[in-house]
Design an enzyme around this catalytic site. Structure first.
Site, short mmCIF file in Angstrom:
data_model
loop_
_atom_site.label_atom_id
_atom_site.label_comp_id
_atom_site.label_asym_id
_atom_site.label_seq_id
_atom_site.Cartn_x
_atom_site.Cartn_y
_atom_site.Cartn_z
N PHE A 310 55.31 129.41 72.69
CA PHE A 310 53.94 129.89 72.73
C PHE A 310 53.67 130.88 71.61
O PHE A 310 54.50 131.75 71.33
CB PHE A 310 53.64 130.60 74.05
CG PHE A 310 53.86 129.76 75.28
CD1 PHE A 310 52.85 128.95 75.78
CD2 PHE A 310 55.08 129.77 75.94
CE1 PHE A 310 53.05 128.17 76.91
CE2 PHE A 310 55.30 129.01 77.08
CZ PHE A 310 54.28 128.21 77.56
N ASP A 311 52.52 130.76 70.99
CA ASP A 311 51.98 131.87 70.22
C ASP A 311 51.46 132.87 71.25
O ASP A 311 51.03 132.48 72.33
CB ASP A 311 50.85 131.37 69.31
CG ASP A 311 50.20 132.51 68.55
OD1 ASP A 311 50.92 133.39 68.08
OD2 ASP A 311 48.96 132.50 68.45
N LYS A 312 51.49 134.17 70.95
CA LYS A 312 51.09 135.16 71.95
C LYS A 312 49.58 135.34 72.02
O LYS A 312 48.94 135.08 73.05
CB LYS A 312 51.75 136.51 71.67
CG LYS A 312 51.36 137.60 72.70
CD LYS A 312 52.05 138.91 72.41
CE LYS A 312 51.45 139.61 71.21
NZ LYS A 312 50.07 140.12 71.46
#
Length: 619
Positions: A310-312
């Site tokens: 995941f990108d945050k």
């Protein structure tokens, strides 16, 4: 003539069925053998015509199709005067085709429903200021449109005036109405449940989000997975093999009826239709629930994913950072906050917006000589003072003596441990303000991540350009497997490459803009996006309206679809094996019973696939 006969296939099916009923009625009730035989002969001829035409068309392109097998079998049954078998076999084949098409059309109901939701007209503002109803194709970008209660929004656009609640289920899968005010974005195909608004058209026709959804789902439903391509190749060789088997059996046994029966029972109809119907139903379910699956190949790959990265920002978090904590290092900070606001007003960075929202009303000062320091912040001249706004690295570059104050060091450490991004403000080399800005975790995301684990995902990884402290806090709160901060887009894609080298099947979830390299490199790219162009074009899966809760549904759906395909393959092959075995090792099997079971198996795999239309992830 051929096209006319094929267009009347359903009528021929009905006539054939009535003639068969007449034949059996004449034989058993009227005891008129002659009328019975002629009724069955005519039924056979009527039934053979459309099947033989399709067989001939297939032979012209050098394909031995199922129609070829049935045609030979039916003509052979007529030749040996087995009129009952020939009539019943052709009727069952035609009737099975009718039921097959009818049920397949139902699996495409999702795209049909989407198409029917597309707006056809709109109220457009003319040169005299009045609104007139025009065809939706006559709307251009920049036109002003009026949308009234109960009407469909005709284009993608921006609300200029008015207020109302819009049902965006056609875009997001969520039926809860969304309140729309001035400057809010609206999408074509959504419904204004109450209120009246005027909008400016930004995207029209096929360029709208709704238009792209329809195009995407149509392309996905028409695409073929590796499993389907394998079955196509299998059928290409399997069907001639059945024909050869029938010839060999006849050559050794001299039993023409047995050979013809083998032709009928060996038809791979259920095998050919089983996988496509599963794919179409799965893609249709996704479209109705805010999940766009770009093709049937995606279903197979996505179902095997064991690692999700995941990108945050904007993915695990809301993407709308706010100031969570502030430390002031002077008694009267009003002037300094005015300097800070004046500098941040020059930037469109999300952190700058958070700072401005926190400061609120203040005095603004002229800003001169602004210098943007890459990866650091901004340095400007404000009211004769040198003002530096940015991170710790910028402060060190500006020779701001942070190390002289133990309190400052403790505050910085505390803010980072709490998961904040730091914005420091120095005036003429002295630190005046420290702000901790935090992007809030999406509501319900922890429960969604647990659902992903329950579905078999072993590794949940977050990669972010933010500081490691902030990333660790998010990872700890959500129970992620790994967390890595200070990562640029190229660092993220390189990390995904390492995971793939270890043999992991990786899905990457990002915003579809800065993370496009990672979306492209991952085995499955999943875009969080409100139907944005970049999200749709760069990813394999799109979660409409950035709805993270749709991700577990998407994974559960593709797993259910992949399992459904396997079930249909087993059913299809199993039925053919049982039928062929019964021909050689039983006395009850004949053409009519075999064709009945054969057509029944086609319906079984179709109805099994259609179950996916109602799939919901179990809580």
């Amino acid at each position: 003539m051929q096209q006319y006969i094929l267009s009347k296939k359903n009528v021929i099916t009905v006539i054939s069925g009535l003639l068969i009923v007449l034949g059996f009625f004449s034989h058993f009730v009227l005891e008129n053998v002659g009328l019975s035989e002629w009724s069955l002969i005519i039924a056979s001829v009527f039934g053979i015509m459309p099947i033989a035409i399709q067989a001939f068309q297939a032979m012209k392109v050098k394909v031995i199709s199922i129609d070829v097998l049935v045609s030979i079998a039916a003509i052979g049954a007529l030749f040996i005067q087995n009129y009952e078998e020939s009539a019943i076999v052709t009727f069952l084949f035609l009737f099975g085709h009718y039921l097959e098409q009818r049920t397949l059309n139902q699996t495409r109901s999702a795209i049909k429903g989407l198409t029917e939701m597309a707006p056809e007209s709109a109220l457009k503002q003319m040169d005299n200021g009045e609104f007139e109803e025009v065809d939706v194709d006559d709307i251009d970008e920049g036109d002003i449109l009026l949308v009234k209660t109960g009407a469909k929004v005709p284009v993608d656009g921006i609300v200029l005036t008015g207020e109302g609640h819009i049902n965006e289920a056609s875009i997001t899968g969520e039926a809860v109405p969304v309140n729309k005010l001035a400057d809010a974005e609206v999408f074509a195909g959504t419904i204004l449940e109450n209120g009246t608004i005027q909008i400016r058209a930004d995207r029209v026709g096929e360029d709208t989000t709704f238009g792209k959804i329809i195009e995407l789902v149509e392309e996905a439903q028409d695409s073929k997975s590796e499993a389907e391509r394998f079955i196509d190749r299998f059928s290409k060789y399997y069907t001639p093999a059945v024909l050869v088997l029938a010839i060999v059996v006849w050559a050794f046994s001299q039993n023409i009826e047995l050979a013809i029966t083998i032709l009928v029972l060996g038809c791979p109809g259920a095998l050919v239709i089983g996988v496509p119907v599963s794919n179409v139903a799965g893609i249709g379910n996704g479209a109705r629930n805010g999940v766009l699956l770009k093709g049937s190949e995606v279903i197979q790959d996505f179902s095997n994913v064991d690692t999700i990265v995941f990108d945050k920002t904007g993915t695990l978090t809301v993407g709308n950072p706010t100031v969570a904590a502030t430390e002031l290092y002077e008694k009267d900070s009003a002037e300094t906050l005015g300097y800070l606001a004046s500098v941040e007003r020059e930037s469109d960075h999300p952190l700058a917006k958070a700072v401005l929202n926190q400061i609120g009303e203040t005095n603004f000062y002229p800003v001169e000589g602004t210098e943007v320091v890459k990866g650091g912040g901004i340095v400007s001249s404000v009211a004769g003072h040198r003002v530096a706004v940015g991170n710790v690295a910028l402060m060190e570059k500006e020779n701001v003596t942070l190390s002289l104050s133990k309190k400052v060091q403790k505050d910085i450490k505390r803010f980072e441990q709490q998961g904040n991004s730091l914005v420091l403000t120095a005036v003429d080399g002295e630190l005046k303000v420290l702000m901790g800005i935090r992007d809030q975790v999406r509501p319900g995301v922890k429960a969604n991540l647990q659902e992903l684990k329950d579905l078999g995902v072993k590794n949940l990884v977050v990669l972010s350009g933010d500081n490691q402290g902030t990333v660790d806090v998010v990872a700890g709160e959500l129970g992620l497997t790994e967390a890595h901060g200070h990562m640029l887009p190229e660092d993220k894609s390189a990390y995904i490459g390492k995971l793939q080298q270890r043999g992991q099947i990786v899905a990457f979830v990002g915003d579809g803009v800065n993370d496009s390299p990672s979306l492209a490199l991952a085995d499955i790219g999943i875009a969080m996006g409100s139907g944005t162009d970049v999200a749709i074009e760069t990813s394999d899966v799109v979660l409409m309206n950035s709805n993270f809760s749709n991700l577990p549904h998407a994974l559960g759906l593709v797993k259910a679809t992949a399992n459904n395909m396997k079930q249909n393959i087993v059913i299809s092959i199993g039925v053919v094996l049982v039928l062929l075995t019964s021909v050689f090792f039983s006395e009850w099997m004949n053409m009519s019973i075999g064709m009945l079971v054969h057509e029944g198996s086609i319906l079984v795999v179709i109805f099994n696939g259609m179950r996916l239309m109602k799939y919901k992830l179990k809580s």
